[in-house]
Design an enzyme around this catalytic site. Sequence first.
Site, PDB file in Angstrom:
ATOM      1  N   TYR A 118      20.754  62.369  41.181  1.00  0.00           N
ATOM      2  CA  TYR A 118      19.673  61.842  42.504  1.00  0.00           C
ATOM      3  C   TYR A 118      18.945  63.224  42.860  1.00  0.00           C
ATOM      4  O   TYR A 118      19.063  64.037  42.278  1.00  0.00           O
ATOM      5  CB  TYR A 118      20.495  61.157  43.437  1.00  0.00           C
ATOM      6  CG  TYR A 118      20.921  59.793  43.064  1.00  0.00           C
ATOM      7  CD1 TYR A 118      20.115  58.849  42.526  1.00  0.00           C
ATOM      8  CD2 TYR A 118      22.339  59.734  43.030  1.00  0.00           C
ATOM      9  CE1 TYR A 118      20.866  57.537  42.017  1.00  0.00           C
ATOM     10  CE2 TYR A 118      22.999  58.617  42.511  1.00  0.00           C
ATOM     11  CZ  TYR A 118      21.910  57.333  42.123  1.00  0.00           C
ATOM     12  OH  TYR A 118      22.510  56.280  41.643  1.00  0.00           O
ATOM     13  N   CYS A 141      42.109  48.424  37.502  1.00  0.00           N
ATOM     14  CA  CYS A 141      40.834  48.592  36.996  1.00  0.00           C
ATOM     15  C   CYS A 141      40.633  48.772  35.424  1.00  0.00           C
ATOM     16  O   CYS A 141      41.477  49.750  35.000  1.00  0.00           O
ATOM     17  CB  CYS A 141      39.856  49.552  37.552  1.00  0.00           C
ATOM     18  SG  CYS A 141      38.498  49.884  36.730  1.00  0.00           S
ATOM     19  N   CYS A 200      35.884  48.179  32.471  1.00  0.00           N
ATOM     20  CA  CYS A 200      34.823  47.125  31.550  1.00  0.00           C
ATOM     21  C   CYS A 200      33.431  47.348  32.317  1.00  0.00           C
ATOM     22  O   CYS A 200      32.562  46.963  31.640  1.00  0.00           O
ATOM     23  CB  CYS A 200      35.631  46.020  31.756  1.00  0.00           C
ATOM     24  SG  CYS A 200      35.175  44.908  33.339  1.00  0.00           S
ATOM     25  N   GLU A 251      51.774  26.928  28.676  1.00  0.00           N
ATOM     26  CA  GLU A 251      51.068  27.927  27.869  1.00  0.00           C
ATOM     27  C   GLU A 251      51.655  27.588  26.334  1.00  0.00           C
ATOM     28  O   GLU A 251      52.938  27.629  26.319  1.00  0.00           O
ATOM     29  CB  GLU A 251      51.295  29.269  28.239  1.00  0.00           C
ATOM     30  CG  GLU A 251      50.931  30.420  27.013  1.00  0.00           C
ATOM     31  CD  GLU A 251      49.339  30.108  26.428  1.00  0.00           C
ATOM     32  OE1 GLU A 251      48.395  30.078  27.261  1.00  0.00           O
ATOM     33  OE2 GLU A 251      49.140  30.161  25.205  1.00  0.00           O
TER      34      GLU A 251
HETATM   35 FE1  SF4 Z   1      37.154  48.196  37.030  1.00  0.00          FE
HETATM   36 FE2  SF4 Z   1      35.949  46.171  35.503  1.00  0.00          FE
HETATM   37 FE3  SF4 Z   1      36.346  45.757  37.933  1.00  0.00          FE
HETATM   38 FE4  SF4 Z   1      34.593  47.170  37.549  1.00  0.00          FE
HETATM   39  S1  SF4 Z   1      34.689  45.107  37.130  1.00  0.00           S
HETATM   40  S2  SF4 Z   1      35.990  47.633  38.960  1.00  0.00           S
HETATM   41  S3  SF4 Z   1      35.344  48.221  35.737  1.00  0.00           S
HETATM   42  S4  SF4 Z   1      37.984  46.120  36.521  1.00  0.00           S
END
Ligand code: SF4
Length: 643
Positions: free
Chosen positions: A172, A341, A344, A412
């Site tokens: 930036y 997380c 992705c 399932e």
């Molecule tokens: Fe992580 Fe995917 Fe959630 Fe973004 S969308 S915070 S990359 S799990």
Amino acid sequence: MSFSALFSPLKVGTLELQNRFVIPPMGTNHANSDGTVSDRNIAYWQARARGGWGLIIVEVTAVDPLGKAIPYQLGIWDDKFIDGLRRATEAVHQYGAKIAVQLHHAGRQTYRSVIGEQPVAPSPVSCPVCREIPRELTVAEVYALIEKFGDAARRAREAGFDMVEIHGAHGYLIAQFMSPHANKRVDEFGGSFANRMKFPLEIIRNVRRKVGRGFPLSFRFSAEERVPGGMDTEESLAAARLVEAAGIDVLDVSVGVYGSMEYIFATPALPPGHSLPLAAAVKKAVKIPVIGVGRFNEPHLAENAVQTGKADLIAWGRQSLADPELPNKVAAGQVDEIAPCIACNQGCVGYLFDADKLLVSCLVNPFCGREVAMEIKPAQKKKKVVVVGAGPGGLECAWVAAACGHEVVLFEKEAVAGGQWRVGAIPPAKQPIAAALAYYLRMCNKYGVKLRMETEATAELILAENPAVVVLATGGETDFPPLQGIDNPRVVTASEVLEGKVDPGPAVLIIGGGLVGSETADFLAEQGREVTVLEMLPEIATDMQDVVRQFLMDRLYHFGVDIETETTVREITADGVKAIQDGQEVRLEGYDNIVIATGIQSVRGLEEQLKGKVPELHIIGDAAEPRKAIDAIEEGAALAVKL
Ligand code: SF4
């Protein structure tokens, strides 16, 4: 592990932090259109303040309307913003967390469509991603901007923030002045290293003058820009010493600019803590505390980073979207309940720049960014809920419904949960999907979902449960194109290949270059097989998030995968296909197997059998319409909280 380092307090200048957990600034597009704080902003920060974070650094906040990078960015260029920002600080403070705000100007890393006119920059050199040729700032304008940063900091202090962070990272405006890649000036703000550093240093001095002595200041910068001719570690270490001497109290050490975005929004191809070595190098060069960042999603790694002195504080960017309660869960010994997380980039970066979404959410946590609209709370009427299918949508729906107090049975047919998504964890670097599935199963267990694995849910079985609600999350199956030769025994599915059910042989032809076909190509090419991908469109993997796609494409080129685009298959032959390319018929043959990756079709045979026989019948995810896991998870959660 006790996580004693992560939970030890730290002083940053005069600021006392209760622990080492930091939410770094991340643009969300959650502000009102005029840049004022919205209820969505407040609910999002509050959810995280409740989660036990020591420090929340509020996202990029524009010191000038021409410095906005995203349409719904927070503003601080006028006193009119102070009242709204004060709401934010008060909302966060009630939970004991400290809150800082990041002062930002995008410079050339924005668009006319966002700011309404030509972007400005040190030099008229466009960002390789935004590709808008910026207007070169005059010296008078540069000095005016220095004042604007200082004025913004004064407003931040008046609004009750505990600290101000000056955004000198990620390419930036301030980073543009620092960077030989972007700054081609020959006046007092360009040329030598000292001149390139003049803009950030003058800003720091101006800010200090306007907030007074003792008010904590942070400076964020990219210790490596990772573009040709950009800032490297040596220059960054020298820069770190200069900003420390100018009065900064803590350094927030990141990596990358838009032109090297794959390091800012690291994919699973980069390991957790991938930029920690940069923080460690900076820490050796300065005496003030250092914040490390870079796809941290696991407390053991963060604890080790602090224990071993590589960083004093750990910033968990996307992980704080995935699980706002992370610090509390670590403190309570519930590490295995942390929603991971998976890097992705779909719900966060992907939605941020998606004109249809313009928010920041999260694939594994659809409540993120929707805190106002969606909440797990006790259901008014407890119901018996049967969910069919333990794919991502079914799992999310099941555990959230159970967390709301419903009695949930989940059928399932396979021995292992996950459906198509579990297969998606198999290609290289996709293991985080397995971690997410494991998390969903733990949440199901925690809230008492009755899992009936290896049980094909028939209408009779479902009705025998006497459910008030049935949710069909039965997913999809390979959609075989109606081609002559499709019954050739050499024809296999991508799932069969990824699951190791068939050996595809040394030469493999993949029909379909979407995400599944492209990742299957990566998987097979890594094993030394000769792989060809056929795709009707001009490019492959267009359904993938850009940054994640780039890593995949690099690997496919590296392995020499033959990518045949704008190719339409007409017929499957004995060992290949006849196809149309450039209006001509071509034969691509000599393959051991032909993998079908042309998409899936919904599986919803139970719908007809259950219609009218249960009080409520819902269909979610791929069973409703083949899409991505993020869509299925969002639908599962949205339905569960409404039952
Ligand atoms: Fe992580 Fe995917 Fe959630 Fe973004 S969308 S915070 S990359 S799990």
